[in-house]
Motif scaffolding. Structure first.
Motif, PDB file in Angstrom:
ATOM      1  N   ASN A 114       0.518  -1.070  -0.209  1.00 33.24           N
ATOM      2  CA  ASN A 114      -0.119   0.103   0.219  1.00 33.24           C
ATOM      3  C   ASN A 114       0.689   0.968  -0.355  1.00 33.24           C
ATOM      4  N   LYS A 115       2.102   1.171  -0.384  1.00 30.38           N
ATOM      5  CA  LYS A 115       2.798   1.943  -0.650  1.00 30.38           C
ATOM      6  C   LYS A 115       2.382   3.263  -2.303  1.00 30.38           C
ATOM      7  N   LEU A 116       2.166   1.897  -3.050  1.00 33.97           N
ATOM      8  CA  LEU A 116       1.543   2.789  -4.029  1.00 33.97           C
ATOM      9  C   LEU A 116       0.249   2.500  -4.821  1.00 33.97           C
ATOM     10  N   GLN A 117      -0.547   2.877  -5.813  1.00 26.31           N
ATOM     11  CA  GLN A 117      -1.852   2.545  -6.316  1.00 26.31           C
ATOM     12  C   GLN A 117      -0.798   1.710  -7.682  1.00 26.31           C
ATOM     13  N   ARG A 118      -2.054   1.432  -8.470  1.00 27.35           N
ATOM     14  CA  ARG A 118      -2.345   0.796  -9.756  1.00 27.35           C
ATOM     15  C   ARG A 118      -2.203   1.799 -10.834  1.00 27.35           C
ATOM     16  N   ASP A 119      -3.103   2.813 -10.063  1.00 25.51           N
ATOM     17  CA  ASP A 119      -4.169   3.529 -10.164  1.00 25.51           C
ATOM     18  C   ASP A 119      -3.166   5.472  -9.801  1.00 25.51           C
ATOM     19  N   THR A 120      -2.214   5.272  -9.445  1.00 22.68           N
ATOM     20  CA  THR A 120      -1.109   6.622  -8.885  1.00 22.68           C
ATOM     21  C   THR A 120      -1.185   7.127 -10.691  1.00 22.68           C
ATOM     22  N   LEU A 121      -1.753   8.339 -10.174  1.00 26.85           N
ATOM     23  CA  LEU A 121      -1.099   9.207 -11.400  1.00 26.85           C
ATOM     24  C   LEU A 121       0.567   9.783 -11.325  1.00 26.85           C
ATOM     25  N   ILE A 122       1.436   9.757 -12.145  1.00 29.67           N
ATOM     26  CA  ILE A 122       2.369   9.958 -11.880  1.00 29.67           C
ATOM     27  C   ILE A 122       3.164  11.511 -11.849  1.00 29.67           C
ATOM     28  N   PHE A 123       1.906  12.342 -12.663  1.00 28.23           N
ATOM     29  CA  PHE A 123       2.052  13.468 -13.216  1.00 28.23           C
ATOM     30  C   PHE A 123       2.410  13.950 -11.389  1.00 28.23           C
ATOM     31  N   PHE A 208       9.534   3.641 -17.635  1.00 24.04           N
ATOM     32  CA  PHE A 208      10.668   3.267 -16.345  1.00 24.04           C
ATOM     33  C   PHE A 208      11.154   3.879 -15.440  1.00 24.04           C
ATOM     34  N   LEU A 209      12.087   4.676 -16.425  1.00 24.80           N
ATOM     35  CA  LEU A 209      12.307   5.751 -15.339  1.00 24.80           C
ATOM     36  C   LEU A 209      11.378   6.102 -14.342  1.00 24.80           C
ATOM     37  N   LEU A 210      10.596   6.646 -14.940  1.00 28.08           N
ATOM     38  CA  LEU A 210       9.501   7.867 -13.709  1.00 28.08           C
ATOM     39  C   LEU A 210       8.914   6.365 -13.207  1.00 28.08           C
ATOM     40  N   LEU A 211       8.691   5.007 -13.174  1.00 26.83           N
ATOM     41  CA  LEU A 211       8.890   4.112 -12.039  1.00 26.83           C
ATOM     42  C   LEU A 211       9.703   4.344 -11.160  1.00 26.83           C
ATOM     43  N   ALA A 214       8.931   6.969  -9.456  1.00 23.81           N
ATOM     44  CA  ALA A 214       8.067   6.265  -8.076  1.00 23.81           C
ATOM     45  C   ALA A 214       8.018   5.476  -6.770  1.00 23.81           C
ATOM     46  N   ILE A 215       9.357   4.978  -7.477  1.00 24.67           N
ATOM     47  CA  ILE A 215       9.523   3.547  -6.201  1.00 24.67           C
ATOM     48  C   ILE A 215      10.453   4.861  -5.151  1.00 24.67           C
ATOM     49  N   GLU A 216      11.643   5.630  -5.882  1.00 20.82           N
ATOM     50  CA  GLU A 216      12.563   6.088  -5.185  1.00 20.82           C
ATOM     51  C   GLU A 216      11.800   7.172  -3.742  1.00 20.82           C
ATOM     52  N   LYS A 217      10.181   7.898  -3.998  1.00 18.70           N
ATOM     53  CA  LYS A 217       9.839   8.232  -3.765  1.00 18.70           C
ATOM     54  C   LYS A 217       8.846   7.790  -2.661  1.00 18.70           C
ATOM     55  N   ALA A 218       8.518   6.425  -3.294  1.00 21.55           N
ATOM     56  CA  ALA A 218       7.255   6.370  -1.920  1.00 21.55           C
ATOM     57  C   ALA A 218       8.539   5.446  -0.517  1.00 21.55           C
ATOM     58  N   THR A 219      10.053   5.494  -1.307  1.00 16.13           N
ATOM     59  CA  THR A 219      10.499   4.116  -0.211  1.00 16.13           C
ATOM     60  C   THR A 219      11.397   5.387   0.748  1.00 16.13           C
ATOM     61  N   SER A 270      16.947   2.290 -13.296  1.00 20.52           N
ATOM     62  CA  SER A 270      15.334   1.782 -13.358  1.00 20.52           C
ATOM     63  C   SER A 270      15.087   1.469 -14.781  1.00 20.52           C
ATOM     64  N   SER A 271      15.544   1.574 -15.754  1.00 24.44           N
ATOM     65  CA  SER A 271      15.042   0.991 -17.238  1.00 24.44           C
ATOM     66  C   SER A 271      15.839   0.188 -17.694  1.00 24.44           C
ATOM     67  N   ASP A 272      17.337   0.237 -17.446  1.00 25.79           N
ATOM     68  CA  ASP A 272      18.362  -0.375 -18.580  1.00 25.79           C
ATOM     69  C   ASP A 272      19.498  -0.195 -17.715  1.00 25.79           C
TER      70      ASP A 272
END
Length: 362
Positions: A114-123, A208-211, A214-219, A270-272
């Motif tokens: 519950n740190k992120l949701q699938r429908d989290t708006l990335i902007f 995947f850079l954006l993902l 998002a991981i960094e902000k959540a953790t 996070s991309s490659d």
């Protein structure tokens, strides 16, 4: 996870004739070995020799898993410039876009927590403002994490650009000396999408850079720290790292690249940007599907990911319908024909596993 009896041959050096394969010239063993048919061994060795010749690699590794066990692992060639250090099965290499399944798995873990949701708006979630202060395309506000995981963010790099490949140009346009991920985001927020989010699938490194952000902000931690904590450590994996074009900054276990490419893994993490070993990726695939979902009941699908970097990396990971999964890593890529090379290597190795796969792990 159950421990596997591992055959840990330190290296093989090949002499490959125009007939593709003559013999194994050098071979030594380290660690616990298990009995195995010579025909099975030679079939894998032959496929790896042909593949190394095809992509001009001086080092390669392979790991094959079934369930929780690694049933085969091997290193080939030499891992250093002087060609004195044998490549071991656990020699680490860049895995390029085979990083993406790890990023997806980390997102899935955070969703379960519950740190992120699938429908989290990335902007909205990232809070990074576009260059100039105004979005070029209001549809950017609609992009969710699920869109990004499915390459449906609305960008088409074949029509426009892939910002991860033009970081210097973006830095000059934004007038910043040291480009960071947030600069690429600001730049892309000021450009239009090519389709409505969620409607078209186009491969997207930027998504995947954006993902990763998002991981960094959540953790509250970097992407590499987060993936080690969320993914690697629970699986007993200890060799996740970010590669560097500076040899002194790399892990001592990482292979030598004869023609290094200017890959900024700090931006492309996070991309490659991940470096790891074939056995470690095999462990990852025993726990997670390549779409990031935790493995449980049997799924009647096969999944694969191919990753390449100019000059330095060819990586192939696949989960097969027969329950086998495998990792192939090579320290080179031919510029002129890498897409065809990738498919030839994958087809060749799958033919080998179609023949001997049922015997592996017996």
């Amino acid at each position: 996870m159950a421990a596997a009896p591992l055959r840990q041959l330190a290296f093989r050096t090949f002499s490959v004739s125009i007939l593709l394969f003559i013999s194994l010239l050098n071979r030594s063993s380290a660690g616990k070995q298990f009995e195995q048919s010579g025909n099975r061994q030679l079939a894998i060795d032959h496929a790896m020799a042909q593949s190394m010749q095809l992509c001009k690699a001086s080092a390669a590794t392979v790991a094959i898993g079934r369930g929780d066990e690694i049933v085969f692992q091997e290193g080939y060639g030499f891992s250093d410039r002087q060609q004195k250090t044998p490549t071991r099965a656990n020699t680490t290499m860049r895995i390029a876009s085979c990083t993406k399944p790890v990023t997806r798995a980390a997102v899935e873990v955070l969703i379960r927590r519950n740190k992120l949701q699938r429908d989290t708006l990335i902007f909205e979630f990232l809070g990074i403002q576009p260059d100039g202060g105004q979005l070029n395309d209001e549809r950017i506000r609609q992009i969710t994490l699920e869109h990004l995981m499915n390459h449906q963010g609305g960008w088409d790099r074949d029509v426009t650009i892939d910002p991860l490949f033009i970081t210097d140009e973006i830095g000059r346009e934004l007038k910043v000396a040291h480009v960071e991920k947030r600069h690429l985001v600001r730049y892309m927020w000021s450009r239009p999408l090519q389709s409505d989010p969620g409607t078209e699938e186009h491969y997207s490194n930027f998504g995947f850079l954006l993902l990763g952000l998002a991981i960094e902000k959540a953790t509250g931690k970097s992407w590499i720290e987060s993936t080690r904590e969320l993914i690697a450590t629970p699986l007993g994996i200890d060799d996740f790292s970010l590669s560097s074009t500076t040899r002194s900054a790399r892990s001592p276990a990482e292979v030598f690249y004869a023609r290094d490419s200017n890959i900024n893994s700090r931006i492309r993490d996070s991309s490659d940007g991940l470096t790891t070993s074939a056995p470690s990726m095999c462990k990852f695939m025993s726990e997670y599907w390549l779409d990031g979902i935790t493995r449980g009941d049997f799924r009647d699908i096969y999944l694969y990911q191919i990753g390449t970097h100019p000059e330095t990396t060819t990586a192939i990971v696949e989960q097969r319908l027969d329950g086998l999964h495998y990792v192939l890593l090579f320290n080179s890529r031919r510029a002129e024909s890498y897409a065809a090379d990738n498919e030839a290597i994958r087809e060749r190795f799958n033919l080998v596993l179609d023949t001997i796969g049922g015997e592996l792990g017996d």
